[in-house]
Design an enzyme around this catalytic site. Structure first.
Site, PDB file in Angstrom:
ATOM      1  N   LYS A  13       7.224  -8.304  -2.691  1.00 47.97           N
ATOM      2  CA  LYS A  13       7.828  -9.400  -2.045  1.00 47.97           C
ATOM      3  C   LYS A  13       6.810 -10.679  -2.595  1.00 47.97           C
ATOM      4  O   LYS A  13       7.370 -11.619  -2.888  1.00 47.97           O
ATOM      5  CB  LYS A  13       8.023  -9.161  -0.653  1.00 47.97           C
ATOM      6  CG  LYS A  13       8.741  -8.067  -0.157  1.00 47.97           C
ATOM      7  CD  LYS A  13       9.333  -8.172   1.422  1.00 47.97           C
ATOM      8  CE  LYS A  13       7.951  -7.726   2.167  1.00 47.97           C
ATOM      9  NZ  LYS A  13       7.038  -6.718   1.964  1.00 47.97           N
ATOM     10  N   ARG A  88      11.125  -9.854  10.629  1.00 42.99           N
ATOM     11  CA  ARG A  88      10.647  -8.548  10.598  1.00 42.99           C
ATOM     12  C   ARG A  88      11.387  -7.288  11.610  1.00 42.99           C
ATOM     13  O   ARG A  88      11.033  -6.126  11.615  1.00 42.99           O
ATOM     14  CB  ARG A  88       9.261  -8.247  10.523  1.00 42.99           C
ATOM     15  CG  ARG A  88       8.543  -7.636   9.554  1.00 42.99           C
ATOM     16  CD  ARG A  88       6.956  -7.858   9.872  1.00 42.99           C
ATOM     17  NE  ARG A  88       6.324  -6.993   8.664  1.00 42.99           N
ATOM     18  CZ  ARG A  88       5.842  -7.760   7.784  1.00 42.99           C
ATOM     19  NH1 ARG A  88       5.868  -8.862   7.239  1.00 42.99           N
ATOM     20  NH2 ARG A  88       5.002  -7.046   6.866  1.00 42.99           N
ATOM     21  N   ARG A 127      -3.980  -3.116  -4.297  1.00 46.31           N
ATOM     22  CA  ARG A 127      -3.754  -4.487  -4.260  1.00 46.31           C
ATOM     23  C   ARG A 127      -5.004  -5.398  -3.893  1.00 46.31           C
ATOM     24  O   ARG A 127      -5.882  -4.795  -3.410  1.00 46.31           O
ATOM     25  CB  ARG A 127      -2.703  -4.748  -3.246  1.00 46.31           C
ATOM     26  CG  ARG A 127      -2.780  -6.359  -2.771  1.00 46.31           C
ATOM     27  CD  ARG A 127      -1.644  -6.702  -1.908  1.00 46.31           C
ATOM     28  NE  ARG A 127      -1.424  -5.913  -1.105  1.00 46.31           N
ATOM     29  CZ  ARG A 127      -0.080  -5.915  -0.068  1.00 46.31           C
ATOM     30  NH1 ARG A 127       0.668  -6.724  -0.216  1.00 46.31           N
ATOM     31  NH2 ARG A 127      -0.113  -5.148   1.055  1.00 46.31           N
ATOM     32  N   ARG A 161      -7.159  -6.209   1.314  1.00 46.75           N
ATOM     33  CA  ARG A 161      -6.985  -6.268   2.723  1.00 46.75           C
ATOM     34  C   ARG A 161      -7.421  -5.153   3.475  1.00 46.75           C
ATOM     35  O   ARG A 161      -7.307  -4.010   3.278  1.00 46.75           O
ATOM     36  CB  ARG A 161      -5.573  -6.523   2.752  1.00 46.75           C
ATOM     37  CG  ARG A 161      -4.902  -7.955   2.542  1.00 46.75           C
ATOM     38  CD  ARG A 161      -3.487  -8.168   2.190  1.00 46.75           C
ATOM     39  NE  ARG A 161      -2.785  -7.320   3.411  1.00 46.75           N
ATOM     40  CZ  ARG A 161      -1.299  -7.386   3.597  1.00 46.75           C
ATOM     41  NH1 ARG A 161      -0.711  -8.154   2.640  1.00 46.75           N
ATOM     42  NH2 ARG A 161      -0.770  -7.079   4.479  1.00 46.75           N
ATOM     43  N   ARG A 172       2.188   1.035   8.967  1.00 46.19           N
ATOM     44  CA  ARG A 172       3.009  -0.384   8.460  1.00 46.19           C
ATOM     45  C   ARG A 172       4.334   0.374   7.766  1.00 46.19           C
ATOM     46  O   ARG A 172       5.261  -0.364   8.211  1.00 46.19           O
ATOM     47  CB  ARG A 172       2.255  -1.006   7.521  1.00 46.19           C
ATOM     48  CG  ARG A 172       1.157  -1.921   8.050  1.00 46.19           C
ATOM     49  CD  ARG A 172       0.162  -2.598   7.375  1.00 46.19           C
ATOM     50  NE  ARG A 172       0.577  -3.294   6.146  1.00 46.19           N
ATOM     51  CZ  ARG A 172       0.040  -3.382   5.070  1.00 46.19           C
ATOM     52  NH1 ARG A 172      -0.965  -2.860   4.754  1.00 46.19           N
ATOM     53  NH2 ARG A 172       0.653  -4.065   4.069  1.00 46.19           N
TER      54      ARG A 172
HETATM   55  P1  ADP Z   1       4.432  -7.424  -0.716  1.00 42.89           P
HETATM   56  O1  ADP Z   1       4.467  -8.792  -0.471  1.00 42.89           O
HETATM   57  O2  ADP Z   1       5.887  -6.739  -0.790  1.00 42.89           O
HETATM   58  O3  ADP Z   1       3.465  -6.341   0.471  1.00 42.89           O
HETATM   59  P2  ADP Z   1       2.971  -7.568  -3.260  1.00 42.89           P
HETATM   60  O4  ADP Z   1       3.588  -8.732  -4.040  1.00 42.89           O
HETATM   61  O5  ADP Z   1       1.502  -7.881  -2.280  1.00 42.89           O
HETATM   62  O6  ADP Z   1       3.705  -6.790  -2.114  1.00 42.89           O
HETATM   63  O7  ADP Z   1       2.480  -6.456  -4.374  1.00 42.89           O
HETATM   64  C1  ADP Z   1       1.859  -5.377  -3.904  1.00 42.89           C
HETATM   65  C2  ADP Z   1       0.887  -4.821  -4.976  1.00 42.89           C
HETATM   66  O8  ADP Z   1       1.683  -4.542  -6.117  1.00 42.89           O
HETATM   67  C3  ADP Z   1       0.085  -6.010  -5.513  1.00 42.89           C
HETATM   68  O9  ADP Z   1      -0.955  -5.366  -5.905  1.00 42.89           O
HETATM   69  C4  ADP Z   1       1.007  -6.460  -6.773  1.00 42.89           C
HETATM   70  O10 ADP Z   1      -0.105  -7.031  -7.958  1.00 42.89           O
HETATM   71  C5  ADP Z   1       1.527  -5.053  -7.294  1.00 42.89           C
HETATM   72  N1  ADP Z   1       2.846  -5.381  -7.982  1.00 42.89           N
HETATM   73  C6  ADP Z   1       3.838  -6.335  -7.519  1.00 42.89           C
HETATM   74  N2  ADP Z   1       4.957  -6.052  -8.307  1.00 42.89           N
HETATM   75  C7  ADP Z   1       4.786  -5.013  -9.198  1.00 42.89           C
HETATM   76  C8  ADP Z   1       5.472  -4.286 -10.106  1.00 42.89           C
HETATM   77  N3  ADP Z   1       6.657  -4.765 -10.795  1.00 42.89           N
HETATM   78  N4  ADP Z   1       4.710  -3.330 -10.938  1.00 42.89           N
HETATM   79  C9  ADP Z   1       3.379  -3.010 -10.500  1.00 42.89           C
HETATM   80  N5  ADP Z   1       2.798  -3.540  -9.728  1.00 42.89           N
HETATM   81  C10 ADP Z   1       3.486  -4.635  -8.776  1.00 42.89           C
HETATM   82  P1  AMP Z   2       2.448  -8.867   5.173  1.00 40.75           P
HETATM   83  O1  AMP Z   2       1.493  -9.915   4.471  1.00 40.75           O
HETATM   84  O2  AMP Z   2       3.798  -9.217   5.107  1.00 40.75           O
HETATM   85  O3  AMP Z   2       2.130  -7.514   4.667  1.00 40.75           O
HETATM   86  O4  AMP Z   2       1.912  -8.950   6.752  1.00 40.75           O
HETATM   87  C1  AMP Z   2       0.652  -8.453   7.220  1.00 40.75           C
HETATM   88  C2  AMP Z   2       0.835  -8.350   8.861  1.00 40.75           C
HETATM   89  O5  AMP Z   2       1.092  -9.416   9.464  1.00 40.75           O
HETATM   90  C3  AMP Z   2       1.851  -7.176   9.116  1.00 40.75           C
HETATM   91  O6  AMP Z   2       1.684  -5.900   8.950  1.00 40.75           O
HETATM   92  C4  AMP Z   2       2.156  -7.574  10.651  1.00 40.75           C
HETATM   93  O7  AMP Z   2       0.988  -7.073  11.389  1.00 40.75           O
HETATM   94  C5  AMP Z   2       1.926  -9.413  10.343  1.00 40.75           C
HETATM   95  N1  AMP Z   2       3.057  -9.888  10.322  1.00 40.75           N
HETATM   96  C6  AMP Z   2       3.731 -10.681   9.251  1.00 40.75           C
HETATM   97  N2  AMP Z   2       4.757 -11.022   9.485  1.00 40.75           N
HETATM   98  C7  AMP Z   2       5.368 -10.675  10.704  1.00 40.75           C
HETATM   99  C8  AMP Z   2       6.516 -10.940  11.339  1.00 40.75           C
HETATM  100  N3  AMP Z   2       7.679 -11.394  10.898  1.00 40.75           N
HETATM  101  N4  AMP Z   2       6.619 -10.306  12.565  1.00 40.75           N
HETATM  102  C9  AMP Z   2       5.505  -9.639  13.049  1.00 40.75           C
HETATM  103  N5  AMP Z   2       4.419  -9.394  12.528  1.00 40.75           N
HETATM  104  C10 AMP Z   2       4.360  -9.828  11.216  1.00 40.75           C
END
Ligand code: ADP
Ligand code: AMP
Length: 219
Positions: A13, A88, A127, A161, A172
């Protein structure tokens, strides 16, 4: 455009939001990034959020909804935004619907990123994010930075993270299925959901997303 991105943790995302927001000229609003910025600045909101984030739980709605609303109320979001990680749960979705309706507005689309669970686990395990800005996201093998451990965008230090450890990720994912997936049905009844596969190269997924949003807008 007012768009919500939905998908399991690790779906990509944040990665997609960076490109889509640029292509669509709207701000990328990630509640996870807002919480992490508050944590690194040591604000009271950050201190409150940290215990939930570290446990893989959702931060309570009374904290989250106000923070998201304040951010959406900033001037750069007046003509649209791309929400990532919010809403969420169904209560947050209803609060967002009401807040927009109160201003005579509505969402245009909910972009649902579909990825098999074994792939999100691999994506999360590798990541790495930037200390300066958690919107700068890399992956040790899929999207490596030019120099190991250093952010390509700003030169900041890359780190893993704390909530990306195996046990918290499992939690999660469970929270995602229980709390977040139901918002897809909530928005499906409003005819807003566009589902795409988030497998493949980052650029391929961006193209797929842009096509799907265009088709949806034309329909
Ligand atoms: P989210 O925001 O949904 O938690 P991220 O954008 O942080 O996900 O992506 C999770 C991990 O996957 C990151 O390390 C990112 O670089 C990697 N990633 C994102 N899109 C792709 C893809 N299309 N193919 C492979 N790895 C990806
Ligand atoms: P993310 O960066 O989207 O993976 O979010 C990391 C963490 O932040 C999640 O696991 C939750 O603990 C908290 N968080 C992010 N967005 C929300 C939301 N809309 N509602 C509640 N908790 C959230």
């Amino acid at each position: 455009m007012r768009i919500v991105l939905v998908g399991p943790p690790g779906a990509g995302k944040g990665t997609q939001a960076a490109y889509l927001a640029k292509n669509l000229s709207i701000p990328h609003i990630s509640t996870g990034d807002l919480f992490r910025a508050n944590i690194s600045q040591g604000t009271p909101l950050g201190k409150k959020a940290k215990e939930y984030i570290d446990a893989g739980e959702l931060v309570p709605d009374e904290v989250t909804i106000g923070m998201a609303r304040d951010r959406m109320g900033e001037s750069d979001a007046a003509d649209g935004f791309l929400l990532d990680g919010f809403p969420r749960n169904v209560a947050q979705a209803k609060a967002l619907d009401e807040s927009l309706a109160g201003d005579g507005l509505a969402l245009d689309a909910v972009l649902d990123l579909e990825v098999p669970e074994d792939e999100v686990v691999k994506r999360i395990a590798g990541r790495r994010i930037c200390r300066n800005d958690s919107a700068h996201v890399f992956h040790v093998t899929y999207n490596p930075p030019r120099t190991e451990g250093v952010c390509d965008v700003c030169g900041g230090e890359l780190y893993q993270r704390a909530d990306d450890d195996e046990e918290t990720v499992r939690k999660r994912l469970e929270v995602y299925h229980r709390e977040t997936e139901p918002i897809i049905d909530h928005y499906r009844t409003q005819g807003l959901v566009v589902t795409i596969s988030a497998l493949g190269k980052v650029t391929e997924v961006t193209e797929r997303a842009m096509e799907a949003l265009k088709r949806d807008a034309a329909a």
